[in-house]
Design a protein around this motif. Structure first.
Motif, PDB file in Angstrom:
ATOM      1  N   ILE A 210     -27.347  -7.965   9.846  1.00 39.76           N
ATOM      2  CA  ILE A 210     -27.651  -6.697  10.519  1.00 39.76           C
ATOM      3  C   ILE A 210     -26.613  -5.613  10.245  1.00 39.76           C
ATOM      4  O   ILE A 210     -26.978  -4.478   9.891  1.00 39.76           O
ATOM      5  N   PRO A 211     -25.305  -5.874  10.360  1.00 43.37           N
ATOM      6  CA  PRO A 211     -24.341  -4.797  10.104  1.00 43.37           C
ATOM      7  C   PRO A 211     -24.403  -4.250   8.686  1.00 43.37           C
ATOM      8  O   PRO A 211     -24.208  -3.041   8.471  1.00 43.37           O
ATOM      9  N   VAL A 212     -24.696  -5.108   7.713  1.00 44.44           N
ATOM     10  CA  VAL A 212     -24.763  -4.661   6.319  1.00 44.44           C
ATOM     11  C   VAL A 212     -26.011  -3.821   6.089  1.00 44.44           C
ATOM     12  O   VAL A 212     -25.958  -2.748   5.473  1.00 44.44           O
ATOM     13  N   VAL A 213     -27.142  -4.275   6.583  1.00 38.71           N
ATOM     14  CA  VAL A 213     -28.393  -3.531   6.416  1.00 38.71           C
ATOM     15  C   VAL A 213     -28.311  -2.178   7.112  1.00 38.71           C
ATOM     16  O   VAL A 213     -28.810  -1.159   6.603  1.00 38.71           O
ATOM     17  N   ALA A 214     -27.653  -2.138   8.272  1.00 39.57           N
ATOM     18  CA  ALA A 214     -27.558  -0.899   9.046  1.00 39.57           C
ATOM     19  C   ALA A 214     -26.801   0.205   8.312  1.00 39.57           C
ATOM     20  O   ALA A 214     -26.963   1.382   8.637  1.00 39.57           O
ATOM     21  N   GLU A 215     -25.993  -0.160   7.335  1.00 38.43           N
ATOM     22  CA  GLU A 215     -25.213   0.845   6.610  1.00 38.43           C
ATOM     23  C   GLU A 215     -26.085   1.749   5.752  1.00 38.43           C
ATOM     24  O   GLU A 215     -25.709   2.894   5.474  1.00 38.43           O
ATOM     25  N   THR A 216     -27.259   1.268   5.336  1.00 33.78           N
ATOM     26  CA  THR A 216     -28.095   2.067   4.434  1.00 33.78           C
ATOM     27  C   THR A 216     -29.504   2.315   4.962  1.00 33.78           C
ATOM     28  O   THR A 216     -30.169   3.253   4.520  1.00 33.78           O
ATOM     29  N   ALA A 217     -29.985   1.501   5.877  1.00 30.51           N
ATOM     30  CA  ALA A 217     -31.349   1.669   6.389  1.00 30.51           C
ATOM     31  C   ALA A 217     -31.441   2.909   7.273  1.00 30.51           C
ATOM     32  O   ALA A 217     -30.464   3.313   7.911  1.00 30.51           O
ATOM     33  N   ALA A 218     -32.629   3.501   7.310  1.00 30.48           N
ATOM     34  CA  ALA A 218     -32.834   4.662   8.178  1.00 30.48           C
ATOM     35  C   ALA A 218     -32.808   4.248   9.637  1.00 30.48           C
ATOM     36  O   ALA A 218     -32.248   4.948  10.486  1.00 30.48           O
ATOM     37  N   GLN A 219     -33.420   3.098   9.931  1.00 26.20           N
ATOM     38  CA  GLN A 219     -33.474   2.612  11.303  1.00 26.20           C
ATOM     39  C   GLN A 219     -33.496   1.092  11.284  1.00 26.20           C
ATOM     40  O   GLN A 219     -34.182   0.480  10.452  1.00 26.20           O
ATOM     41  N   VAL A 220     -32.717   0.475  12.162  1.00 22.30           N
ATOM     42  CA  VAL A 220     -32.734  -0.978  12.322  1.00 22.30           C
ATOM     43  C   VAL A 220     -33.040  -1.284  13.785  1.00 22.30           C
ATOM     44  O   VAL A 220     -32.283  -0.891  14.680  1.00 22.30           O
ATOM     45  N   THR A 221     -34.152  -1.952  14.012  1.00 25.26           N
ATOM     46  CA  THR A 221     -34.536  -2.352  15.360  1.00 25.26           C
ATOM     47  C   THR A 221     -34.387  -3.867  15.464  1.00 25.26           C
ATOM     48  O   THR A 221     -34.978  -4.608  14.668  1.00 25.26           O
ATOM     49  N   VAL A 222     -33.587  -4.317  16.417  1.00 25.54           N
ATOM     50  CA  VAL A 222     -33.287  -5.736  16.563  1.00 25.54           C
ATOM     51  C   VAL A 222     -34.035  -6.275  17.780  1.00 25.54           C
ATOM     52  O   VAL A 222     -33.791  -5.851  18.916  1.00 25.54           O
ATOM     53  N   PHE A 223     -34.957  -7.202  17.548  1.00 27.58           N
ATOM     54  CA  PHE A 223     -35.711  -7.824  18.632  1.00 27.58           C
ATOM     55  C   PHE A 223     -35.010  -9.129  19.014  1.00 27.58           C
ATOM     56  O   PHE A 223     -35.002 -10.090  18.247  1.00 27.58           O
ATOM     57  N   GLN A 224     -34.419  -9.121  20.181  1.00 30.70           N
ATOM     58  CA  GLN A 224     -33.623 -10.257  20.648  1.00 30.70           C
ATOM     59  C   GLN A 224     -34.356 -11.035  21.732  1.00 30.70           C
ATOM     60  O   GLN A 224     -34.760 -10.466  22.743  1.00 30.70           O
ATOM     61  N   ARG A 225     -34.509 -12.328  21.503  1.00 29.84           N
ATOM     62  CA  ARG A 225     -35.050 -13.197  22.539  1.00 29.84           C
ATOM     63  C   ARG A 225     -33.916 -13.806  23.373  1.00 29.84           C
ATOM     64  O   ARG A 225     -33.963 -13.807  24.601  1.00 29.84           O
ATOM     65  N   THR A 226     -32.888 -14.303  22.676  1.00 25.99           N
ATOM     66  CA  THR A 226     -31.757 -14.934  23.355  1.00 25.99           C
ATOM     67  C   THR A 226     -30.461 -14.415  22.744  1.00 25.99           C
ATOM     68  O   THR A 226     -30.276 -14.515  21.531  1.00 25.99           O
ATOM     69  N   PRO A 227     -29.552 -13.850  23.525  1.00 26.06           N
ATOM     70  CA  PRO A 227     -28.277 -13.393  22.973  1.00 26.06           C
ATOM     71  C   PRO A 227     -27.433 -14.568  22.489  1.00 26.06           C
ATOM     72  O   PRO A 227     -27.663 -15.715  22.890  1.00 26.06           O
ATOM     73  N   ALA A 304     -27.019  -6.700  27.815  1.00 29.77           N
ATOM     74  CA  ALA A 304     -28.117  -7.358  27.101  1.00 29.77           C
ATOM     75  C   ALA A 304     -27.605  -8.337  26.049  1.00 29.77           C
ATOM     76  O   ALA A 304     -28.286  -9.322  25.729  1.00 29.77           O
ATOM     77  N   LEU A 305     -26.411  -8.083  25.521  1.00 29.07           N
ATOM     78  CA  LEU A 305     -25.838  -8.937  24.479  1.00 29.07           C
ATOM     79  C   LEU A 305     -25.014 -10.090  25.053  1.00 29.07           C
ATOM     80  O   LEU A 305     -24.484 -10.909  24.297  1.00 29.07           O
ATOM     81  N   THR A 306     -24.909 -10.170  26.367  1.00 25.13           N
ATOM     82  CA  THR A 306     -24.099 -11.207  27.007  1.00 25.13           C
ATOM     83  C   THR A 306     -24.947 -12.422  27.353  1.00 25.13           C
ATOM     84  O   THR A 306     -25.889 -12.328  28.153  1.00 25.13           O
TER      85      THR A 306
END
Length: 536
Positions: A210-227, A304-306
Motif C-alpha cells: 500500500i505505501p508504495v502504490v500510494a506514491e503514484t496512484a491517484a487514489q488508494v482505497t483500503v477496505f479493512q476487515r480486521t486491523p 480504526a487501525l487499532t
C-alpha cells in the motif's frame, strides 16, 4: 516351494527368489521433490548429501525460489532479518539491508540452486495435480498436468504453506470489468500511476504494498476487515564495510544470526508461554500502539487501525511506512463491510460506492482448507485421500513431516510443521529428519518407511496440550479472524516447541516411532505365507 525351516518359514534363498521373481518394474526416480522453493532446494541438497543421484525437483513455475519467485508486488521484502532468513550452512554476506527486499531473496535462491548443482535436477513448468500410492509395487505415481505421470520410491512434498492464492468470496467479484490483481501474481508490466486502486485486505502483504502504490496512484482505497498489529521495522542499509567483514570473517555473520535468533525465540516464547508471561506480547502491543500514535494524525483513523485482539492472535508484521500512508490525501481507509462488487467498483454495506480502476486482492493464501494441506490430492493406503481425511478427522502429522497411512512420503508443509519465526529453521530440521530416515532404511535394507499411528497421535496430543498455554487459547483472539485456526478451532500450522529443541529432536526422534518394512507388497507376502502353509 518348500521350506527347511523348523517352523515352516522359507529359507533366505527361497525368500530372495520369491522377491526377485515378483519385484515390480523399476520406477522413474528414486526420489521426486515437488516444489523448488527453499524447502525443495533444501531437500535436494539433502538428497545429494545422502548420495542419492536419482532425484528430480518438479515445479509449476519458471524459476526457483517459490514465494520469492512468484511474489513481485511493490514493496515485497522479508519480515525476518536477512541474517536469519537463509540456510545456516550457506550464509549470504551480501545482503544490502537488514531486511532483504524480495529481489535479493530470489537471487539467493538462484545462488543456492547453482552452487549445489540442483539445476540439472529441476523440471520447471511441471504441475503435479495428484499422487497415488501403489501398494503392489510400493511406489508413488504422480499425475502431472498434460496427461503425464512419473513414479518414485520416495516423494517429498515441498509446495510451501503460502503457495495457493485465495480468492475472496465476495458477491459480484466476477462481474467487475476493470483489472483484478492478486498480490501473489503481480504483473511485471503493471503501472498504477494515476489510477484509482482499491485494496481488499490488510495483511502483511498489503502492509508492504500500500505505501508504495500510494506514491503514484491517484487514489488508494483500503477496505479493512480486521486491523493488523504493526511494529516498527528496524530496517537499515548494511554498509559495505560490514558486508566485507561478513565475507572476510564468517564468524561475525554467525554472531549476527545467533543474536537475531535469540530475539526471535524471545518473541516466540511470548506466544508459546502467554499464560506464564503475558507481558512479553503485551509489551509488543504497547510498542505497536505507540508507533501508531506517532505516525497517524487522525484519531478516528488511529482507532480504526487499532486491533482489539492480542498480539499474535493473527499474524503481526513490521513496517515504518504503512501507518504513515494513511496521512496522505489520496489514501482512504474503509471499515464498512463490502456488500458486493459491481462492474465499475465496490459497494459497501452502508450503500457507499467506490469507483475503481484496479482491484487488488491482498487476501492471502489457502491454508488449513481444501486446495492446500495438501496442495493436490494424495491417495495413500487403501486409496484414502489425505485432504478429505484431514477435513473429516482432523489435521495431523508426526513432527510436522510424515503422516500415518502415507508411506515413503515426507510433507514439508504438513500440519504442525512451521517452526519458529524463520522458515529456514524448519527447513534444516526437516532435512535432518529426512536424512535420518533414509539412512535407517539403508541400514535395514527397507523398501518402505511409515510413521506408526500411535506415535503420530502422541505428537498431536502434545501439541494440543502445549497450545493451551499459548495466546491463541489464553488470550483474546475472538475477533482476530486468524488463519492460525482451522474450521474446527484447532491450531494446526505451527509446531509449538522451541526451535533449539526441534533442531535437536530432528536428530534424536525415536526410530521406533517408524515401521521399516523390507518386504511389504501383497504378492510377496502371499508367496511368503504360501511357503509357510506348504511346509511339512
Amino acid at each position: 516351494m518348500s521350506s527347511n525351516g523348523p517352523t515352516g518359514t522359507p529359507t533366505a534363498d527361497e525368500f530372495a527368489e520369491a522377491r526377485a521373481a515378483l519385484a515390480p518394474e523399476p520406477v522413474d526416480h528414486e526420489v521426486i521433490i515437488v516444489g523448488a522453493g527453499f524447502g525443495g532446494l533444501g531437500a535436494g541438497i539433502q538428497c545429494a548429501r545422502l548420495g542419492i543421484e536419482d532425484f528430480v525437483i518438479l515445479d509449476r513455475d519458471t524459476g526457483v525460489g517459490g514465494t520469492w519467485h512468484t511474489n513481485t508486488y511493490p514493496g515485497a521484502a522479508v519480515d525476518i532479518a536477512s541474517a536469519t532468513y537463509s540456510f545456516s550452512f550457506e550464509p549470504n554476506p551480501d545482503w544490502t539491508r537488514v531486511y532483504a527486499p524480495g529481489a535479493e531473496l530470489k537471487q539467493y535462491a538462484d545462488h543456492v540452486a547453482d552452487k549445489y548443482d540442483l539445476r540439472r535436477h529441476i523440471r520447471h513448468d511441471t504441475n503435479v495435480i495428484g499422487a497415488r500410492w501403489d501398494e503392489l509395487g510400493q511406489f508413488w505415481t504422480l499425475e502431472i498436468s498434460g496427461d503425464r505421470s512419473m513414479t518414485a520410491r520416495i516423494v517429498i512434498v515441498a509446495t510451501g504453506i503460502l503457495s495457493q492464492p485465495k480468492k475472496p468470496n465476495i458477491p459480484g467479484l466476477d462481474d467487475y470489468q476493470g483489472e483484478v490483481i492478486h498480490t501473489s501474481r503481480w504483473p511485471k508490466s503493471c503501472d498504477l500511476t494515476g489510477k484509482r486502486v482499491a485494496f481488499i485486505g490488510t495483511g502483511a502483504t498489503a502492509v508492504q504494498a500500500i505505501p508504495v502504490v500510494a506514491e503514484t496512484a491517484a487514489q488508494v482505497t483500503v477496505f479493512q476487515r480486521t486491523p493488523i498489529w504493526v511494529t516498527p521495522k528496524p530496517d537499515l542499509p548494511i554498509p559495505k564495510v560490514v558486508r566485507r567483514l561478513f565475507r572476510a570473517v564468517p564468524a561475525t555473520q554467525k554472531v549476527a544470526r545467533a543474536a537475531n535468533g535469540v530475539f526471535i525465540e524471545y518473541i516466540a516464547s511470548g506466544l508459546l508461554y502467554f499464560h506464564q508471561a503475558p507481558w512479553i506480547l503485551q509489551s509488543l502491543e504497547s510498542v505497536s500502539k505507540a508507533h501508531l500514535r506517532l505516525q497517524v494524525r487522525d484519531p478516528s483513523v488511529r482507532d480504526a487501525l487499532t486491533p482489539d485482539y492480542n498480539f499474535f492472535c493473527k499474524r503481526p508484521t513490521f513496517s515504518n511506512t504503512y501507518f504513515a500512508a494513511f496521512n496522505r490525501a489520496n489514501v482512504e481507509l474503509v471499515t464498512a463491510p463490502i456488500d458486493h462488487v459491481c462492474a465499475t467498483g465496490i459497494v459497501a454495506e452502508d450503500g457507499r460506492k467506490t469507483e475503481v480502476d484496479v482491484l487488488v486482492l491482498a487476501t492471502g493464501f489457502k491454508l488449513q482448507e481444501e486446495g492446500n494441506f495438501p496442495a493436490f490430492p494424495i491417495y495413500g493406503r487403501d486409496g484414502v485421500e489425505q485432504g478429505a481425511f484431514w477435513r473429516e478427522h482432523g489435521y495431523e502429522s508426526y513432527d510436522g513431516i510424515t503422516v500415518a497411512g502415507y508411506p515413503n512420503m515426507f510433507g514439508l508443509n504438513n500440519p504442525l510443521s512451521f517452526t519458529g519465526l524463520s522458515f529456514f529453521y524448519q527447513a534444516e530440521s526437516q532435512m535432518a529428519h529426512i536424512g535420518r530416515i533414509v539412512t535407517e532404511m539403508r541400514k535395514r535394507d527397507a523398501v518402505t518407511f511409515e510413521v506408526k499411528p500411535h506415535a503420530q497421535r502422541r505428537f498431536v496430543e502434545k501439541m494440543d496440550s502445549t497450545a493451551q498455554n499459548t495466546v491463541w487459547f489464553r488470550g483474546d483472539c475472538a475477533s482476530a479472524n486468524s488463519y492460525y485456526f482451522n474450521a474446527a478451532g484447532k491450531t494446526r500450522l505451527g509446531r509449538l516447541e522451541p526451535t533449539l529443541y526441534v533442531k535437536w529432536r530432528s536428530n534424536h526422534f525415536p526410530l521406533s516411532d517408524y515401521r521399516f518394512d523390507t518386504v511389504t507388497d501383497p504378492i510377496v507376502r502371499s508367496a511368503h505365507r504360501a511357503t509357510t502353509t506348504d511346509a511339512p
